[in-house]
Design a protein around this motif. Structure first.
Motif, PDB file in Angstrom:
ATOM      1  N   TYR A   1       3.037  14.190  -8.603  1.00 51.44           N
ATOM      2  CA  TYR A   1       4.012  15.279  -8.632  1.00 51.44           C
ATOM      3  C   TYR A   1       4.645  15.421 -10.005  1.00 51.44           C
ATOM      4  O   TYR A   1       4.946  16.535 -10.431  1.00 51.44           O
ATOM      5  CB  TYR A   1       5.076  15.089  -7.546  1.00 51.44           C
ATOM      6  CG  TYR A   1       4.564  15.472  -6.189  1.00 51.44           C
ATOM      7  CD1 TYR A   1       4.157  16.776  -5.919  1.00 51.44           C
ATOM      8  CD2 TYR A   1       4.458  14.544  -5.156  1.00 51.44           C
ATOM      9  CE1 TYR A   1       3.658  17.130  -4.680  1.00 51.44           C
ATOM     10  CE2 TYR A   1       3.970  14.895  -3.920  1.00 51.44           C
ATOM     11  CZ  TYR A   1       3.572  16.193  -3.685  1.00 51.44           C
ATOM     12  OH  TYR A   1       3.085  16.548  -2.461  1.00 51.44           O
TER      13      TYR A   1
ATOM     14  N   LYS B   1       0.840  -1.208   0.000  1.00 50.81           N
ATOM     15  CA  LYS B   1       0.000   0.000   0.000  1.00 50.81           C
ATOM     16  C   LYS B   1       0.871   1.252   0.000  1.00 50.81           C
ATOM     17  O   LYS B   1       0.606   2.202  -0.743  1.00 50.81           O
ATOM     18  CB  LYS B   1      -0.923   0.008   1.217  1.00 50.81           C
ATOM     19  CG  LYS B   1      -2.050  -0.982   1.138  1.00 50.81           C
ATOM     20  CD  LYS B   1      -2.889  -0.944   2.405  1.00 50.81           C
ATOM     21  CE  LYS B   1      -3.947  -2.034   2.407  1.00 50.81           C
ATOM     22  NZ  LYS B   1      -4.706  -2.050   3.671  1.00 50.81           N
ATOM     23  N   LEU B   2       1.894   1.256   0.849  1.00 50.42           N
ATOM     24  CA  LEU B   2       2.789   2.411   0.906  1.00 50.42           C
ATOM     25  C   LEU B   2       3.494   2.614  -0.429  1.00 50.42           C
ATOM     26  O   LEU B   2       3.664   3.748  -0.895  1.00 50.42           O
ATOM     27  CB  LEU B   2       3.813   2.239   2.030  1.00 50.42           C
ATOM     28  CG  LEU B   2       3.276   2.368   3.448  1.00 50.42           C
ATOM     29  CD1 LEU B   2       4.369   2.034   4.459  1.00 50.42           C
ATOM     30  CD2 LEU B   2       2.736   3.763   3.699  1.00 50.42           C
ATOM     31  N   ARG B   3       3.902   1.518  -1.049  1.00 56.97           N
ATOM     32  CA  ARG B   3       4.563   1.636  -2.356  1.00 56.97           C
ATOM     33  C   ARG B   3       3.594   2.197  -3.390  1.00 56.97           C
ATOM     34  O   ARG B   3       3.955   3.064  -4.184  1.00 56.97           O
ATOM     35  CB  ARG B   3       5.087   0.282  -2.796  1.00 56.97           C
ATOM     36  CG  ARG B   3       5.809   0.357  -4.128  1.00 56.97           C
ATOM     37  CD  ARG B   3       6.384  -0.947  -4.531  1.00 56.97           C
ATOM     38  NE  ARG B   3       7.068  -0.791  -5.805  1.00 56.97           N
ATOM     39  CZ  ARG B   3       7.710  -1.725  -6.402  1.00 56.97           C
ATOM     40  NH1 ARG B   3       7.810  -2.907  -5.838  1.00 56.97           N
ATOM     41  NH2 ARG B   3       8.282  -1.514  -7.562  1.00 56.97           N
TER      42      ARG B   3
ATOM     43  N   LEU C   1       1.856   9.259  -5.553  1.00 53.31           N
ATOM     44  CA  LEU C   1       2.375  10.600  -5.259  1.00 53.31           C
ATOM     45  C   LEU C   1       3.428  11.007  -6.262  1.00 53.31           C
ATOM     46  O   LEU C   1       3.455  12.154  -6.723  1.00 53.31           O
ATOM     47  CB  LEU C   1       2.959  10.641  -3.840  1.00 53.31           C
ATOM     48  CG  LEU C   1       1.956  10.713  -2.700  1.00 53.31           C
ATOM     49  CD1 LEU C   1       2.678  10.581  -1.365  1.00 53.31           C
ATOM     50  CD2 LEU C   1       1.163  11.998  -2.753  1.00 53.31           C
ATOM     51  N   ARG C   2       4.311  10.063  -6.620  1.00 53.69           N
ATOM     52  CA  ARG C   2       5.343  10.372  -7.614  1.00 53.69           C
ATOM     53  C   ARG C   2       4.708  10.755  -8.942  1.00 53.69           C
ATOM     54  O   ARG C   2       5.086  11.745  -9.570  1.00 53.69           O
ATOM     55  CB  ARG C   2       6.261   9.171  -7.791  1.00 53.69           C
ATOM     56  CG  ARG C   2       7.423   9.449  -8.760  1.00 53.69           C
ATOM     57  CD  ARG C   2       8.134   8.211  -9.186  1.00 53.69           C
ATOM     58  NE  ARG C   2       7.188   7.412  -9.969  1.00 53.69           N
ATOM     59  CZ  ARG C   2       7.261   6.113 -10.103  1.00 53.69           C
ATOM     60  NH1 ARG C   2       8.213   5.435  -9.510  1.00 53.69           N
ATOM     61  NH2 ARG C   2       6.386   5.456 -10.822  1.00 53.69           N
TER      62      ARG C   2
ATOM     63  N   GLU D   1       0.977   4.070  -2.798  1.00 52.62           N
ATOM     64  CA  GLU D   1       0.775   5.488  -2.477  1.00 52.62           C
ATOM     65  C   GLU D   1       1.964   6.324  -2.934  1.00 52.62           C
ATOM     66  O   GLU D   1       1.803   7.413  -3.479  1.00 52.62           O
ATOM     67  CB  GLU D   1       0.552   5.658  -0.973  1.00 52.62           C
ATOM     68  CG  GLU D   1      -0.775   5.150  -0.481  1.00 52.62           C
ATOM     69  CD  GLU D   1      -0.916   5.237   1.027  1.00 52.62           C
ATOM     70  OE1 GLU D   1      -0.020   5.817   1.688  1.00 52.62           O
ATOM     71  OE2 GLU D   1      -1.920   4.731   1.559  1.00 52.62           O
ATOM     72  N   ALA D   2       3.162   5.793  -2.702  1.00 51.55           N
ATOM     73  CA  ALA D   2       4.366   6.533  -3.114  1.00 51.55           C
ATOM     74  C   ALA D   2       4.416   6.678  -4.627  1.00 51.55           C
ATOM     75  O   ALA D   2       4.753   7.752  -5.146  1.00 51.55           O
ATOM     76  CB  ALA D   2       5.619   5.815  -2.604  1.00 51.55           C
ATOM     77  N   GLU D   3       4.060   5.615  -5.338  1.00 49.72           N
ATOM     78  CA  GLU D   3       4.046   5.704  -6.798  1.00 49.72           C
ATOM     79  C   GLU D   3       2.980   6.680  -7.273  1.00 49.72           C
ATOM     80  O   GLU D   3       3.197   7.447  -8.208  1.00 49.72           O
ATOM     81  CB  GLU D   3       3.822   4.320  -7.410  1.00 49.72           C
ATOM     82  CG  GLU D   3       5.020   3.407  -7.285  1.00 49.72           C
ATOM     83  CD  GLU D   3       4.753   1.994  -7.791  1.00 49.72           C
ATOM     84  OE1 GLU D   3       3.585   1.686  -8.140  1.00 49.72           O
ATOM     85  OE2 GLU D   3       5.712   1.208  -7.835  1.00 49.72           O
TER      86      GLU D   3
END
Length: 190
Positions: free
Chosen positions: A95, A83-85, A91-92, A87-89
């Motif tokens: 951005y 999930k964190l990955r 967000l990336r 979310e990070a992807e």
């Protein structure tokens, strides 16, 4: 090997552990209990201990439960990491889109600024031309007004000079008798 431990040896071997073979050699005899060698007794003891541990104390359930809970915790951590990955992807990617959008906005703002600057320049040139024309008309109007004022002043001075000259001439050429004659003519004309 100065620090090696010192082993005490006896000159005589324990006669219970040795036997004489038929050919006359001494053979080492292993101790046994009920016909079983010591390693066999150790194996039997370990088997009994394991059987008691697994079936008597139900350790296998505790071990399996501990392993299951550890597996569940690891799965939970893996799911959280996924999930964190994600979310990070996300967000990336967001951005990256924002950066691309910001670059496009900056390019659009620059183009708009250039267009506005060109429009302001054209308007300023137009306003400057209009201002110069207005100022030129105002200057011409002032010059014309000054000319009219000068002509009017010149006429007024000429009229004043003519009036004074006429008065002086009349005063020199007319006397009281000429004045009576003019008054009589004026009265008669009425």
């Amino acid at each position: 090997m100065a620090n090696a431990p010192h082993v005490f040896a006896t000159s005589e071997a324990d006669p219970a552990l040795h036997a004489t073979a038929a050919d006359g050699h001494t053979v080492h005899v292993e101790p046994s209990l009920l016909g079983l060698a010591p390693f066999q007794w150790v194996s039997i003891a370990m088997l009994i201990l394991l059987l008691v541990a697994f079936f008597g104390a139900k350790v296998h359930r505790k071990v399996a439960g501990g392993l299951d809970s550890r597996i569940a915790a690891i799965r939970t951590q893996l799911d959280e990491a996924k999930k964190l990955r994600a979310e990070a992807e996300a967000l990336r990617d967001e951005y990256a889109r924002r950066i691309a959008g910001a670059e496009q906005d900056a390019a659009n703002m620059l183009a708009n600024a250039r267009r506005e600057a060109d429009a302001v320049l054209v308007q300023a040139e137009s306003d400057t031309t209009d201002l110069i024309a207005r100022r030129e008309r105002m200057a011409q109007d002032r010059i014309a007004a000054a000319e009219r004022a000068a002509v009017d002043e010149l006429r007024a001075r000429a009229a004043l000079a003519a009036t004074r000259a006429s008065r002086d001439l009349i005063a020199q050429r007319h006397d009281a008798g000429a004045d009576r004659r003019l008054v009589d003519e004026a009265i008669a004309a009425l």
